[in-house]
Design a protein around this motif. Structure first.
Motif, PDB file in Angstrom:
ATOM      1  N   GLY A  10       0.838  -1.191   0.000  1.00 25.89           N
ATOM      2  CA  GLY A  10       0.000   0.000   0.000  1.00 25.89           C
ATOM      3  C   GLY A  10       0.872   1.239   0.000  1.00 25.89           C
ATOM      4  O   GLY A  10       1.898   1.277   0.686  1.00 25.89           O
ATOM      5  N   ILE A  11       0.487   2.236  -0.783  1.00 23.56           N
ATOM      6  CA  ILE A  11       1.275   3.467  -0.873  1.00 23.56           C
ATOM      7  C   ILE A  11       0.378   4.660  -0.614  1.00 23.56           C
ATOM      8  O   ILE A  11      -0.665   4.820  -1.245  1.00 23.56           O
ATOM      9  CB  ILE A  11       1.942   3.610  -2.257  1.00 23.56           C
ATOM     10  N   ASP A  12       0.793   5.496   0.327  1.00 24.66           N
ATOM     11  CA  ASP A  12       0.129   6.774   0.570  1.00 24.66           C
ATOM     12  C   ASP A  12       0.928   7.825  -0.190  1.00 24.66           C
ATOM     13  O   ASP A  12       2.097   8.060   0.095  1.00 24.66           O
ATOM     14  CB  ASP A  12       0.092   7.100   2.063  1.00 24.66           C
ATOM     15  N   ILE A  13       0.294   8.430  -1.185  1.00 28.02           N
ATOM     16  CA  ILE A  13       0.953   9.373  -2.075  1.00 28.02           C
ATOM     17  C   ILE A  13       0.880  10.783  -1.500  1.00 28.02           C
ATOM     18  O   ILE A  13      -0.170  11.218  -1.034  1.00 28.02           O
ATOM     19  CB  ILE A  13       0.276   9.359  -3.465  1.00 28.02           C
ATOM     20  N   GLY A  14       1.982  11.491  -1.569  1.00 28.41           N
ATOM     21  CA  GLY A  14       2.025  12.889  -1.172  1.00 28.41           C
ATOM     22  C   GLY A  14       2.805  13.692  -2.191  1.00 28.41           C
ATOM     23  O   GLY A  14       3.421  13.135  -3.099  1.00 28.41           O
ATOM     24  N   SER A  15       2.794  15.004  -2.048  1.00 28.81           N
ATOM     25  CA  SER A  15       3.490  15.850  -3.016  1.00 28.81           C
ATOM     26  C   SER A  15       5.006  15.715  -2.904  1.00 28.81           C
ATOM     27  O   SER A  15       5.715  15.799  -3.904  1.00 28.81           O
ATOM     28  CB  SER A  15       3.080  17.308  -2.841  1.00 28.81           C
ATOM     29  N   GLU A  59      -3.341   5.663  -3.408  1.00 30.32           N
ATOM     30  CA  GLU A  59      -4.397   6.670  -3.494  1.00 30.32           C
ATOM     31  C   GLU A  59      -4.186   7.539  -4.719  1.00 30.32           C
ATOM     32  O   GLU A  59      -3.055   7.802  -5.114  1.00 30.32           O
ATOM     33  CB  GLU A  59      -4.365   7.584  -2.259  1.00 30.32           C
ATOM     34  N   SER A  60      -5.284   8.007  -5.284  1.00 33.76           N
ATOM     35  CA  SER A  60      -5.205   8.924  -6.424  1.00 33.76           C
ATOM     36  C   SER A  60      -5.218  10.357  -5.907  1.00 33.76           C
ATOM     37  O   SER A  60      -6.229  11.030  -5.939  1.00 33.76           O
ATOM     38  CB  SER A  60      -6.371   8.690  -7.381  1.00 33.76           C
ATOM     39  N   THR A  61      -4.092  10.810  -5.394  1.00 28.99           N
ATOM     40  CA  THR A  61      -3.972  12.136  -4.799  1.00 28.99           C
ATOM     41  C   THR A  61      -3.467  13.120  -5.839  1.00 28.99           C
ATOM     42  O   THR A  61      -2.321  13.039  -6.276  1.00 28.99           O
ATOM     43  CB  THR A  61      -3.002  12.099  -3.600  1.00 28.99           C
ATOM     44  N   GLY A  62      -4.329  14.071  -6.229  1.00 26.98           N
ATOM     45  CA  GLY A  62      -3.923  15.090  -7.198  1.00 26.98           C
ATOM     46  C   GLY A  62      -3.323  14.475  -8.448  1.00 26.98           C
ATOM     47  O   GLY A  62      -3.871  13.539  -9.023  1.00 26.98           O
ATOM     48  N   ILE A  63      -2.174  15.020  -8.849  1.00 26.96           N
ATOM     49  CA  ILE A  63      -1.446  14.465 -10.003  1.00 26.96           C
ATOM     50  C   ILE A  63      -0.188  13.736  -9.553  1.00 26.96           C
ATOM     51  O   ILE A  63       0.552  13.216 -10.368  1.00 26.96           O
ATOM     52  CB  ILE A  63      -1.050  15.573 -11.000  1.00 26.96           C
TER      53      ILE A  63
END
Length: 146
Positions: A10-15, A59-63
């Protein structure tokens, strides 16, 4: 709950930071944090291979997900892009590492479904239509200004 995907991450995406969680017993640390630069994305792939991961949910966070998604697919991983609303954890204080563990747990139990992703041709058309709409909106604003 029974394990459907025993080799799931699992990956939590951030900027600027991506938290990656793998199943227990795959490495000393179950969760690692990586940066968002290309060299960091390659390090994620190396670590996932080391941990013998087949499938990844993110997660589909932003781009911010796009570069990692493409790289994971290119390297043969089955990638689930999930809506952030579907993986929300219980309320309270949370960290990126906790989110990554939660996504990993849901994905390993088979509780996540991947979002629809358009093909290259449809994505190009979608981008052009959105750009045309923004140009029309800008033109309207300029006319009102005059």
């Amino acid at each position: 709950m029974p394990l459907v995907n025993p080799n799931a991450a699992g990956i939590d995406i951030g900027s600027t930071l991506h938290a990656v969680a793998v199943p227990e017993g795959r490495d000393i640390n179950r969760v690692k944090s990586f940066g968002a630069m290309t060299c960091d994305l390659k390090a994620i792939i190396e670590w996932l291979r080391y941990c013998k991961i087949d499938t990844v949910a993110m997660e589909s966070t932003g781009i911010y997900w796009k570069a990692l998604f493409r790289l994971l697919v290119r390297h043969g991983f089955e990638v689930y892009l999930v809506n952030a609303k579907e993986v929300r954890n219980v309320s309270g204080r949370k960290t990126d590492e906790d989110d990554a563990l939660w996504i990993q747990k849901l994905h390993s139990c088979g509780l996540l479904k991947s979002s629809y992703l358009p093909g290259d041709e449809q994505e190009t058309l979608r981008t052009m239509v959105r750009y045309k709409k923004s140009l029309i909106d800008d033109a309207s604003r300029f006319i009102f200004r005059l």
